[in-house]
Each structure stands twice: as structure tokens, then as C-alpha cells.
Scaffold this motif. Structure first.
Motif, PDB file in Angstrom:
ATOM      1  N   ASN A  31     -16.165  -7.740   4.497  1.00 21.36           N
ATOM      2  CA  ASN A  31     -15.790  -9.096   4.121  1.00 21.36           C
ATOM      3  C   ASN A  31     -16.377 -10.074   5.125  1.00 21.36           C
ATOM      4  OD1 ASN A  31     -13.747  -8.832   1.835  1.00 21.36           O
ATOM      5  ND2 ASN A  31     -12.884  -7.456   3.349  1.00 21.36           N
ATOM      6  N   GLN A  33     -16.415 -14.568   5.738  1.00 27.06           N
ATOM      7  CA  GLN A  33     -16.146 -15.930   5.290  1.00 27.06           C
ATOM      8  C   GLN A  33     -16.721 -16.912   6.293  1.00 27.06           C
ATOM      9  OE1 GLN A  33     -11.692 -15.443   4.028  1.00 27.06           O
ATOM     10  NE2 GLN A  33     -12.321 -17.392   3.114  1.00 27.06           N
ATOM     11  N   TYR A  48     -16.707 -17.332   0.669  1.00 19.34           N
ATOM     12  CA  TYR A  48     -16.384 -15.926   0.819  1.00 19.34           C
ATOM     13  C   TYR A  48     -17.644 -15.194   0.382  1.00 19.34           C
ATOM     14  CZ  TYR A  48     -14.418 -11.336  -0.084  1.00 19.34           C
ATOM     15  OH  TYR A  48     -14.188  -9.999  -0.090  1.00 19.34           O
ATOM     16  N   THR A  93      -9.554  -3.434   6.973  1.00 18.78           N
ATOM     17  CA  THR A  93      -8.839  -3.876   5.781  1.00 18.78           C
ATOM     18  C   THR A  93      -7.919  -5.066   5.988  1.00 18.78           C
ATOM     19  OG1 THR A  93      -7.079  -2.310   6.247  1.00 18.78           O
ATOM     20  CG2 THR A  93      -8.820  -1.569   4.756  1.00 18.78           C
ATOM     21  N   TYR A  94      -7.585  -5.396   7.228  1.00 18.29           N
ATOM     22  CA  TYR A  94      -6.489  -6.357   7.332  1.00 18.29           C
ATOM     23  C   TYR A  94      -6.704  -7.505   8.296  1.00 18.29           C
ATOM     24  CZ  TYR A  94      -5.276  -3.776  11.584  1.00 18.29           C
ATOM     25  OH  TYR A  94      -5.299  -3.175  12.819  1.00 18.29           O
TER      26      TYR A  94
ATOM     27  N   PHE B  45      -6.431 -12.741  15.895  1.00 22.43           N
ATOM     28  CA  PHE B  45      -5.462 -12.142  14.983  1.00 22.43           C
ATOM     29  C   PHE B  45      -4.196 -11.712  15.709  1.00 22.43           C
ATOM     30  CE2 PHE B  45      -3.971  -9.828  11.387  1.00 22.43           C
ATOM     31  CZ  PHE B  45      -3.474  -8.613  11.843  1.00 22.43           C
ATOM     32  N   GLN B  48      -0.552  -9.221  10.329  1.00 20.05           N
ATOM     33  CA  GLN B  48      -0.644  -9.376   8.890  1.00 20.05           C
ATOM     34  C   GLN B  48       0.563  -8.732   8.243  1.00 20.05           C
ATOM     35  OE1 GLN B  48      -2.645  -6.966   6.097  1.00 20.05           O
ATOM     36  NE2 GLN B  48      -3.679  -8.665   5.084  1.00 20.05           N
ATOM     37  N   GLY B  56      -0.700  -4.903  10.018  1.00 21.12           N
ATOM     38  CA  GLY B  56      -1.567  -4.853  11.183  1.00 21.12           C
ATOM     39  C   GLY B  56      -1.052  -5.755  12.276  1.00 21.12           C
ATOM     40  N   ARG B  57      -1.377  -5.399  13.518  1.00 19.18           N
ATOM     41  CA  ARG B  57      -0.939  -6.168  14.668  1.00 19.18           C
ATOM     42  C   ARG B  57      -2.091  -6.259  15.643  1.00 19.18           C
ATOM     43  NH1 ARG B  57       4.485  -6.498  17.407  1.00 19.18           N
ATOM     44  NH2 ARG B  57       4.030  -7.534  19.376  1.00 19.18           N
ATOM     45  N   GLY B  97      -3.398  -7.376  -0.231  1.00 22.21           N
ATOM     46  CA  GLY B  97      -3.293  -6.904   1.133  1.00 22.21           C
ATOM     47  C   GLY B  97      -4.644  -6.720   1.796  1.00 22.21           C
ATOM     48  N   TYR B  98      -5.688  -6.603   1.007  1.00 22.75           N
ATOM     49  CA  TYR B  98      -7.014  -6.432   1.561  1.00 22.75           C
ATOM     50  C   TYR B  98      -7.753  -7.754   1.492  1.00 22.75           C
ATOM     51  CZ  TYR B  98      -5.829  -1.567   1.007  1.00 22.75           C
ATOM     52  OH  TYR B  98      -5.196  -0.369   1.091  1.00 22.75           O
ATOM     53  N   LEU B  99      -8.632  -7.959   2.442  1.00 19.02           N
ATOM     54  CA  LEU B  99      -9.245  -9.272   2.599  1.00 19.02           C
ATOM     55  C   LEU B  99     -10.384  -9.521   1.623  1.00 19.02           C
ATOM     56  CD1 LEU B  99      -9.168  -9.715   6.447  1.00 19.02           C
ATOM     57  CD2 LEU B  99      -7.557 -10.503   4.725  1.00 19.02           C
ATOM     58  N   ARG B 100     -10.587  -8.652   0.651  1.00 18.05           N
ATOM     59  CA  ARG B 100     -11.712  -8.878  -0.252  1.00 18.05           C
ATOM     60  C   ARG B 100     -11.530 -10.135  -1.086  1.00 18.05           C
ATOM     61  NH1 ARG B 100      -9.656  -3.960  -2.482  1.00 18.05           N
ATOM     62  NH2 ARG B 100      -8.411  -4.293  -4.347  1.00 18.05           N
ATOM     63  N   TYR B 101     -10.332 -10.686  -1.083  1.00 17.68           N
ATOM     64  CA  TYR B 101     -10.126 -11.953  -1.780  1.00 17.68           C
ATOM     65  C   TYR B 101     -10.287 -13.142  -0.846  1.00 17.68           C
ATOM     66  CZ  TYR B 101      -8.050  -8.751  -5.140  1.00 17.68           C
ATOM     67  OH  TYR B 101      -7.836  -7.729  -6.009  1.00 17.68           O
ATOM     68  N   GLY B 102     -10.446 -12.891   0.437  1.00 14.62           N
ATOM     69  CA  GLY B 102     -10.586 -13.972   1.401  1.00 14.62           C
ATOM     70  C   GLY B 102      -9.268 -14.625   1.752  1.00 14.62           C
ATOM     71  N   TYR B 103      -9.324 -15.532   2.703  1.00 14.72           N
ATOM     72  CA  TYR B 103      -8.159 -16.226   3.243  1.00 14.72           C
ATOM     73  C   TYR B 103      -8.161 -17.688   2.821  1.00 14.72           C
ATOM     74  CZ  TYR B 103      -6.759 -13.102   7.185  1.00 14.72           C
ATOM     75  OH  TYR B 103      -6.297 -12.097   7.980  1.00 14.72           O
TER      76      TYR B 103
END
Lengths: 108, 114
Positions: A31, A33, A48, A93-94, B45, B48, B56-57, B97-103
Motif C-alpha cells: 500500500n 498513499q 492511494y 497489514t496494519y 504509528f 490500530q 497493532g501497536r 482492517g487492512y490498509l488496501r482501502y487507504g486512510y
């Protein structure tokens, strides 16, 4: 962990000029951005773009994931484009790892 | 639709005090992430949360904690504040939960510790 470097660190442009901002990353990512942080601190999502090319008005971006870089193009810059541009990448992933940012100032 | 909302926008606290920051994600988004941005640096970060569970931490001390509520809003708590905790705290929401959609980020809470 993954390293993200952005260049140039600072850029001053005259209104109407074009510019290219670069983001290099040290490992493969799934990913990516681009964000613009305005003077009030808000991070505005620009693209993105984990791979390929996208365009939105005067802005466009290209990511070549196999060569581990992404470019952000700003054409016909305006004073409202001033601020800090961040590239952020995710190799898991996070969470995102943010680059060091490019500080852009556009002069009228 | 409202974007990501954070409160308060600004906060001044004294060393040793406790602070709670709040975030409401975009409607339909189930994931909330927290970032700390110290002046002149990129965001780092912290946590999450997805579907009310910590996913995640980051590398932050145990003085930092968070939780997500059934309506997907979130709180970030910081105990025993230090001067170095002064920063812009950013909340981001994403669809999954996965960032493939972006923030999408909120406007942030600017915390000053004196």
C-alpha cells in the motif's frame, strides 16, 4: 524496518511552475498513499496508489513498485499547494510508515 | 457525510497528568488508527483497532493505551504525561482492517504538556 526517503526536503516555487516530488522505499510494499498536510495540520489524502498512475486535476502520481519508488507531479502550482507532502507506505497489514516529507512553498 | 472527527482540537496539560483524546471514524468505517506527530517529523504509528480489537501497536510505552467502542469510535489515553508527549495526535479511519482501502485522517488534537 522499511525506510522511506523523500526528496527534495524543501522546495520553493513561483506560482505556475511545475514540480516532481519523489518517494523511495527500501522494501516491497502493498500500500502507498500521498498526503498533503496543510498549515493547520490536517493530512489530506491525495492518492492511494500502490502501483500504476493516477491523475486528479493538476496532480498526478506514479508508483513503480518493482523499482521501489513513487512520484508526485504538481503542475501549474498555486499558493494553496503550499504545505508538507508526505508519502506513506505499508509493507504489512496494519500500519503506515511515513517518509520525512517535502516542504513546499509556492510564491505568488 | 461527516469525515473523521477528533476532540478536543487543542489541549494543555501539566506533566504527570492524564489525557483522553477522542475520535469518531467515517460512518461505515470499522478501523481506527492513532498516530503521533512531533513538530518537524512525519507521523508515527501508535495503535490500530479493528472491530473493537487491537490489531497493532507501535513502539510506544505502556503509558499509552487505547480502546474502540461498539460504535467504532475510539479513545487514546496517555498517563503520566511527559514534556516529550507534546505533539499533534492524529486519528485515521479506514473501511477494513487492512490498509488496501487507504486512510482518511482527522484534523488532529494538538497536545501541549507544560
Amino acid at each position: 524496518g522499511i525506510q522511506v526517503e523523500q526528496s527534495p526536503p524543501d522546495l520553493i516555487l513561483q506560482e505556475g511552475a511545475n514540480s516532481t516530488l519523489r518517494c523511495n522505499f527500501s522494501d516491497s510494499v502493498n500500500n502507498l498513499q500521498w498526503f498533503h498536510q496543510n498549515p493547520w495540520g490536517q493530512l489530506i489524502n491525495l492518492f492511494y496508489i500502490p502501483s500504476g498512475t493516477k491523475q486528479n486535476g493538476r496532480l498526478s502520481a506514479t508508483t513503480v513498485a518493482t523499482e521501489r519508488y513513487s512520484l508526485l507531479y504538481i503542475s501549474s502550482s498555486q499558493t494553496t499547494d503550499s504545505g508538507v507532502y508526505f508519502c506513506a507506505v505499508c509493507s504489512g497489514t496494519y500500519k503506515y510508515i511515513f517518509g520525512t516529507g517535502t516542504r513546499l512553498k509556492v510564491l505568488a | 457525510d461527516a469525515g473523521v472527527t477528533q476532540s478536543p482540537t487543542h489541549l494543555i496539560k501539566t506533566r504527570g497528568q492524564h489525557v483522553t483524546l477522542r475520535c469518531s471514524p467515517i460512518s461505515g468505517h470499522k478501523s481506527v488508527s492513532w498516530y503521533q506527530q512531533v513538530l518537524g517529523q512525519g507521523p508515527q504509528f501508535i495503535f490500530q483497532y479493528y472491530e473493537k480489537e487491537e490489531r497493532g501497536r507501535g513502539n510506544f510505552p505502556d503509558r499509552f493505551s487505547a480502546r474502540q467502542f461498539p460504535n467504532y469510535s475510539s479513545e487514546l489515553n496517555v498517563n503520566a504525561l511527559l514534556l516529550g508527549d507534546s505533539a499533534l495526535y492524529l486519528c485515521a479511519s479506514s473501511l477494513g482492517g487492512y490498509l488496501r482501502y487507504g486512510y482518511t485522517f482527522g484534523s488532529g488534537t494538538r497536545l501541549t504538556v507544560v
